[in-house]
Write an enzyme that holds these catalytic residues in place. Structure first.
Site, PDB file in Angstrom:
ATOM      1  N   ARG A  16       0.949  -1.144   0.113  1.00 18.47           N
ATOM      2  CA  ARG A  16      -0.086  -0.024  -0.037  1.00 18.47           C
ATOM      3  C   ARG A  16       0.829   1.502  -0.081  1.00 18.47           C
ATOM      4  O   ARG A  16       2.124   1.105  -0.001  1.00 18.47           O
ATOM      5  CB  ARG A  16      -0.765  -0.156   1.304  1.00 18.47           C
ATOM      6  CG  ARG A  16      -0.082   0.178   2.703  1.00 18.47           C
ATOM      7  CD  ARG A  16      -0.986   0.180   3.782  1.00 18.47           C
ATOM      8  NE  ARG A  16      -0.309   0.303   4.774  1.00 18.47           N
ATOM      9  CZ  ARG A  16      -0.178  -0.113   6.121  1.00 18.47           C
ATOM     10  NH1 ARG A  16      -1.054  -0.736   6.366  1.00 18.47           N
ATOM     11  NH2 ARG A  16       0.517   0.412   6.903  1.00 18.47           N
ATOM     12  N   VAL A  64      10.758  -7.196   7.670  1.00 19.12           N
ATOM     13  CA  VAL A  64      12.023  -6.200   7.588  1.00 19.12           C
ATOM     14  C   VAL A  64      12.770  -6.291   8.724  1.00 19.12           C
ATOM     15  O   VAL A  64      13.962  -5.905   8.578  1.00 19.12           O
ATOM     16  CB  VAL A  64      11.828  -5.247   6.694  1.00 19.12           C
ATOM     17  CG1 VAL A  64      11.449  -5.523   5.193  1.00 19.12           C
ATOM     18  CG2 VAL A  64      10.885  -4.391   7.408  1.00 19.12           C
ATOM     19  N   ASN A  90      11.925   0.520   1.511  1.00 17.77           N
ATOM     20  CA  ASN A  90      10.747   1.667   1.678  1.00 17.77           C
ATOM     21  C   ASN A  90       9.953   1.419   3.004  1.00 17.77           C
ATOM     22  O   ASN A  90       9.490   2.246   3.667  1.00 17.77           O
ATOM     23  CB  ASN A  90       9.614   1.690   0.606  1.00 17.77           C
ATOM     24  CG  ASN A  90       8.186   2.152   0.855  1.00 17.77           C
ATOM     25  OD1 ASN A  90       8.412   3.607   1.039  1.00 17.77           O
ATOM     26  ND2 ASN A  90       7.539   1.765   1.182  1.00 17.77           N
ATOM     27  N   TYR A 158      11.320   8.133  15.645  1.00 11.70           N
ATOM     28  CA  TYR A 158      11.347   8.190  14.396  1.00 11.70           C
ATOM     29  C   TYR A 158      12.127   8.811  13.654  1.00 11.70           C
ATOM     30  O   TYR A 158      12.746   8.575  12.634  1.00 11.70           O
ATOM     31  CB  TYR A 158       9.846   8.414  13.981  1.00 11.70           C
ATOM     32  CG  TYR A 158       9.255   8.156  12.414  1.00 11.70           C
ATOM     33  CD1 TYR A 158       9.485   7.008  11.752  1.00 11.70           C
ATOM     34  CD2 TYR A 158       9.139   9.484  11.999  1.00 11.70           C
ATOM     35  CE1 TYR A 158       9.031   7.118  10.434  1.00 11.70           C
ATOM     36  CE2 TYR A 158       8.823   9.357  10.398  1.00 11.70           C
ATOM     37  CZ  TYR A 158       8.694   8.243   9.863  1.00 11.70           C
ATOM     38  OH  TYR A 158       8.377   8.487   8.572  1.00 11.70           O
ATOM     39  N   ALA A 159      12.233  10.188  14.097  1.00 10.89           N
ATOM     40  CA  ALA A 159      12.956  11.197  13.498  1.00 10.89           C
ATOM     41  C   ALA A 159      14.540  10.747  13.447  1.00 10.89           C
ATOM     42  O   ALA A 159      15.333  11.072  12.460  1.00 10.89           O
ATOM     43  CB  ALA A 159      12.815  12.631  13.921  1.00 10.89           C
ATOM     44  N   ALA A 161      15.611   7.799  13.844  1.00 11.96           N
ATOM     45  CA  ALA A 161      15.776   6.452  13.058  1.00 11.96           C
ATOM     46  C   ALA A 161      15.983   6.982  11.667  1.00 11.96           C
ATOM     47  O   ALA A 161      17.059   6.582  10.905  1.00 11.96           O
ATOM     48  CB  ALA A 161      14.613   5.633  13.151  1.00 11.96           C
TER      49      ALA A 161
END
Ligand code: NAD
Length: 254
Positions: A16, A64, A90, A158-159, A161
């Site tokens: 998606r 992953v 991705n 998250y940032a 990473a």
């Protein structure tokens, strides 16, 4: 332009969103595409769309964040389609929310680092040796505008990473260039995917958000897919180690 015929392309997280748009565009340009994700039904739908337009695609599942899963997937892909020429790492994302750093739980921190930074490392670790041996390949990693600038209300883990993904990309570009392997990174911002719908943003915030983009709109998965196509194809044969901002000008990193 941007011909991918005779190339095998694996796009992780292409059941998606941005990944699916990349898979569809690569298939349109002649690539044999491996569509990957965790949802078999969604993968079958992307594969069917590609097949309907005469393209070739095979589905592949696997986590992953597991090197074992990635190695098993590589075995299946190489047996069915041959070696991977274009790897788009991705898959990623976050389920965390903006909060003060001291309130982030260890589990939430590790989840964001694992899903984004460690997963990208493991994906590359699995597919890079073959590319170096064959003397060619294009790897594309996925960062985010969150990894391009600091902000008090960002998703901190998250940032962090995604910023890690950027330097990993550039270190790898430096290491793998002599082997004919190019490595680049895309940093999107505010892309309207199935998961990231306009309706979820309060009406009054929408205009302000649009105004924060010099190009005065939100991005689409296809905007990112076209950038990925350029980086995947031989048209970018002199481009490596680049972080490509695909964000309507919202962040201009120097
Ligand atoms: P999405 O949530 O719509 O899709 C993510 C895909 O990755 C799905 O196919 C999912 O199954 C897969 N995935 C996630 N974790 C996985 C795992 N551990 N193992 C296997 N598959 C896994 O995401 P999206 O919005 O299309 O984002 C794609 C990439 O772009 C991500 O890396 C994301 O961080 C980045 N990004 C997105 C935006 C945006 O606005 N949508 C902005 C900046 C960066």
């Amino acid at each position: 332009m941007h011909d991918l015929s005779k190339k095998v392309a694996l796009v992780t997280g292409s059941s998606r969103g941005i990944g699916a748009a990349i898979a569809l565009l690569f298939a349109e340009q002649g690539a044999k595409v491996v569509v990957h994700g965790r949802d078999r039904e969604a993968l079958a739908a992307v594969q069917a769309t590609i097949n309907k337009t005469g393209g070739q695609a095979m589905p592949a599942t696997g986590d992953v964040t597991s090197f074992g899963d990635l190695e098993a997937m590589r075995g299946r892909v190489e047996a069915e389609y041959g070696a991977v020429d274009v790897l788009v790492a991705n898959a990623g994302g976050s389920t965390s929310r903006p909060q003060p750093i001291e309130e982030i739980t260890e589990g939430s921190w590790r989840a964001d680092i694992d899903t984004n930074l460690t997963a990208t490392f493991l994906t590359i670790k699995s597919f890079l040796p073959g590319m170096k041996e064959r003397g060619s390949g294009s790897i594309i990693t996925m960062s985010s505008a969150a990894g391009r600038r600091a902000h008090a209300h960002t998703l901190v883990a998250y940032a962090a990473a995604k910023t890690g993904v950027q330097i990993l990309t550039q270190d790898l570009a430096a290491q793998a260039g002599p082997y004919g392997v190019r490595v680049n990174c895309i940093a999107p911002e505010m892309i309207l995917t199935e998961k990231n719908q306009l309706q979820q943003i309060p009406q009054e915030q929408q205009q302000a958000l649009i105004q924060s983009h010099p190009l005065r709109r939100f991005g689409t998965p296809e905007d990112v897919a076209r950038a990925a196509l350029y980086l995947a194809s031989d048209d970018s044969s002199w481009v490596t180690g680049v972080i490509l901002d695909v964000n309507g000008g919202a962040v201009m990193a120097t």
